[in-house]
Design a protein around this motif. Sequence first.
Motif, short mmCIF file in Angstrom:
data_model
loop_
_atom_site.label_atom_id
_atom_site.label_comp_id
_atom_site.label_asym_id
_atom_site.label_seq_id
_atom_site.Cartn_x
_atom_site.Cartn_y
_atom_site.Cartn_z
N GLU A 113 11.32 2.36 7.24
CA GLU A 113 11.23 3.79 7.55
C GLU A 113 10.78 4.63 6.36
OE1 GLU A 113 13.89 1.95 7.97
OE2 GLU A 113 14.24 1.82 10.13
N GLY A 114 10.84 4.07 5.13
CA GLY A 114 10.40 4.83 3.97
C GLY A 114 8.96 5.28 4.08
N PHE A 115 8.18 4.61 4.93
CA PHE A 115 6.79 5.00 5.15
C PHE A 115 6.70 6.43 5.67
CE2 PHE A 115 3.40 5.51 8.28
CZ PHE A 115 2.28 5.33 7.49
N TYR A 116 7.67 6.84 6.53
CA TYR A 116 7.63 8.18 7.10
C TYR A 116 7.74 9.23 6.01
CZ TYR A 116 8.36 5.95 11.65
OH TYR A 116 8.23 5.19 12.78
N TYR A 117 8.56 8.97 5.01
CA TYR A 117 8.71 9.94 3.91
C TYR A 117 7.39 10.06 3.13
CZ TYR A 117 10.33 12.13 -0.39
OH TYR A 117 10.47 12.99 -1.46
N ILE A 118 6.75 8.90 2.85
CA ILE A 118 5.48 8.93 2.11
C ILE A 118 4.40 9.64 2.93
CG2 ILE A 118 3.70 7.46 1.07
CD1 ILE A 118 5.92 5.33 0.66
N LYS A 119 4.40 9.37 4.24
CA LYS A 119 3.43 10.05 5.11
C LYS A 119 3.67 11.55 5.12
CE LYS A 119 0.19 9.51 8.41
NZ LYS A 119 -1.08 8.80 8.25
N GLY A 120 4.96 11.92 5.15
CA GLY A 120 5.29 13.35 5.12
C GLY A 120 4.85 14.00 3.83
N ILE A 121 5.03 13.31 2.71
CA ILE A 121 4.59 13.85 1.42
C ILE A 121 3.09 14.05 1.41
CG2 ILE A 121 4.39 13.33 -1.05
CD1 ILE A 121 7.17 14.22 -0.23
N TYR A 122 2.36 13.11 2.04
CA TYR A 122 0.90 13.26 2.12
C TYR A 122 0.54 14.56 2.85
CZ TYR A 122 -3.75 12.78 4.13
OH TYR A 122 -5.04 13.03 4.54
N LEU A 139 14.76 11.23 9.75
CA LEU A 139 16.17 11.60 9.95
C LEU A 139 16.75 10.87 11.15
CD1 LEU A 139 18.51 13.43 9.07
CD2 LEU A 139 17.61 15.21 10.56
N ILE A 140 15.92 10.71 12.20
CA ILE A 140 16.38 10.00 13.40
C ILE A 140 16.76 8.56 13.07
CG2 ILE A 140 15.64 9.15 15.67
CD1 ILE A 140 13.89 11.67 15.89
N ARG A 141 16.00 7.95 12.13
CA ARG A 141 16.27 6.55 11.73
C ARG A 141 17.47 6.44 10.81
NH1 ARG A 141 12.43 2.47 12.16
NH2 ARG A 141 11.28 2.72 14.10
N GLY A 142 18.09 7.56 10.43
CA GLY A 142 19.33 7.50 9.64
C GLY A 142 19.14 7.59 8.14
N ASN A 143 17.92 7.80 7.67
CA ASN A 143 17.67 7.94 6.23
C ASN A 143 17.81 9.41 5.86
OD1 ASN A 143 16.78 7.77 3.60
ND2 ASN A 143 15.22 6.23 4.07
N GLU A 144 19.06 9.88 5.77
CA GLU A 144 19.33 11.32 5.68
C GLU A 144 18.89 11.90 4.33
OE1 GLU A 144 23.47 11.56 6.43
OE2 GLU A 144 23.26 11.38 8.62
N ALA A 145 19.15 11.18 3.24
CA ALA A 145 18.84 11.74 1.92
C ALA A 145 17.36 12.05 1.79
CB ALA A 145 19.28 10.77 0.83
N ASP A 146 16.47 11.07 2.11
CA ASP A 146 15.04 11.32 2.00
C ASP A 146 14.57 12.34 3.03
OD1 ASP A 146 14.71 9.62 -0.13
OD2 ASP A 146 14.15 7.89 1.09
N ALA A 147 15.18 12.31 4.21
CA ALA A 147 14.78 13.26 5.26
C ALA A 147 15.09 14.69 4.83
CB ALA A 147 15.49 12.93 6.57
N TYR A 148 16.31 14.95 4.36
CA TYR A 148 16.69 16.30 3.93
C TYR A 148 15.89 16.72 2.70
CZ TYR A 148 20.64 16.02 7.15
OH TYR A 148 21.43 15.92 8.26
N ASN A 204 0.81 -1.22 0.00
CA ASN A 204 0.00 0.00 0.00
C ASN A 204 0.84 1.26 0.00
OD1 ASN A 204 -2.26 -1.59 0.06
ND2 ASN A 204 -3.27 -0.45 1.72
N ALA A 205 1.96 1.25 0.75
CA ALA A 205 2.78 2.45 0.86
C ALA A 205 3.34 2.83 -0.51
CB ALA A 205 3.91 2.22 1.86
#
Length: 529
Positions: A217-226, A244-253, A176-177
């Motif tokens: 953790e990629g779910f957080y980026y999709i949720k943020g885009i929503y 960013l806390i989970r270490g996924n810096e590229a998507d977080a920034y 779904n994500a």
Amino acid sequence: MSFNSTPDRMYYYLLLADAANKCYDTLPSDSILQEVADFYDRHGSANEQVRAHYLLGCVYRDMGEAPHALECYHTAIDHADTTSSNCNYRLLSCVYGQMAELFHRQNLPQDEIWAREQSGHCFLAYGDTIGYIRSQELKAKVYTIIGDTTKIIQTILKTHDLYKEHGDMQLAVGANATLAYILLNRNQIDEAKELLNDYEIYSGLFDKSGTIVIGREGFYYIKGIYYIKTNRLDSAEYFMRKLLIRGNEADAYRGLLTVYQQRKNTDSIIKYARLYEDAVDTLNNRKRTEVVGQMSSMYNYQRFQQIADKEARNAERARYNSIVILLCSLFLIITLSYTYIRLRKKKNQKITQLGHDYRQSIHDYNKVSAELEKIKQQDTTLLNDKQNEVELLREKVASIQKKLQAANSSQQLTDFKDSNVVALFKSKSTGSLKVTLPTDAEWNRLIKQFSRSAPSIYTALGRDVLLSSTELRLCILLLLGFKIGDAAILLNTSAQSITNIRCKANQKLFNESTASTLEKNLTNILGRA
């Protein structure tokens, strides 16, 4: 460990490799599994052959030799008997699954799609519905690599419905994500929201505080885009910082840069643009290193070099053996040629000596005959002695003449056998030429060469008899040493007809009404020719 028989030993290694592969343990060596595969190719069932080549491919997979592994997997598929009711489709699904993984690691999406589809067919064949749906779901990742969003959506929706029909809602929302992210990019906000809600409720990946398991953790980026799409920037920033806390810096920034672009905060835009650029550079460098390491793990270059060196040594050894064989053949040809020339010379000398003895005997015979005429009126006793001497000389002359005729006839037949036209007929009898049957012109050429090379034998064959053309042709073939079957081929007739022709020729030439003695009589004619 000792074994009572080779089949026991092969079966032991097959079971050992199968168990080790299922337990992710070290498999037996490739040489052992190659021996097992060769054995079952000769003596095993189709399922055993598939398993042996599949496990050999797994050995090469673990050794980092992807091409060899794929070759073994293809061989395993070729051995499968899908028309049989006891075909092991479960094992075939594993073969296609391993092929798909190798294609994925080699970035061959079309080949991976093919392997996933074949794997799905095998799952259906032995009734594993979940396995079939999973194989279809994995194709969505391949379509992501290709960039075919339409196929991604179709695949995810199809597998979602299949999982729901099977009663497994947790698996149904697994993608779904991914689908929500695609719909957000298409500004289908409501559909994306529904997918994200189902994902959070049914996936089983969140704890009580709403934190997703590590690795998702990629779910957080999709949720943020929503939340960015719905203009709730504080919530969007919250999920991006959680990422960013989970270490996924590229998507977080990247997400934070989008948030501050929406807020039109110039300082933060510059800050996160630089951070995003640095994170992307770091990520790219890491991916390049991972790709190089992954490709290196798939190709054992050192082993390939060892194989290449071995092949080079084998080629050099074969070249040396070829030279030795060529030299030996040349020596043999020279030796045989020298021996033939020597024997031919010795035979000619014998014929010359017989001719000399013949002429001397004729001279002595004529001399004694003349003396006999002189003494016929003188002494009866002396006359009888001379008559006896004449008779002995006559017999000697006849004997030498017979030997000389036989030698000359034998030499004539040898010369005839060495002619080109005889070689042509021999090649036709063995079927080495396209046209097997001789033409009338070739038959006339053979008879003409026979009369020219062996005139005395030719004359003896035709003396006081009249052979038909077919009878003459058969007699020539038999004198040349052709077998009855070969003669039947050349004369384009049956074995029974050949027997009748032999019988008629034997009657005309030797007054014998049988076919069996013709060859012997033809051989004897050499001494009388």
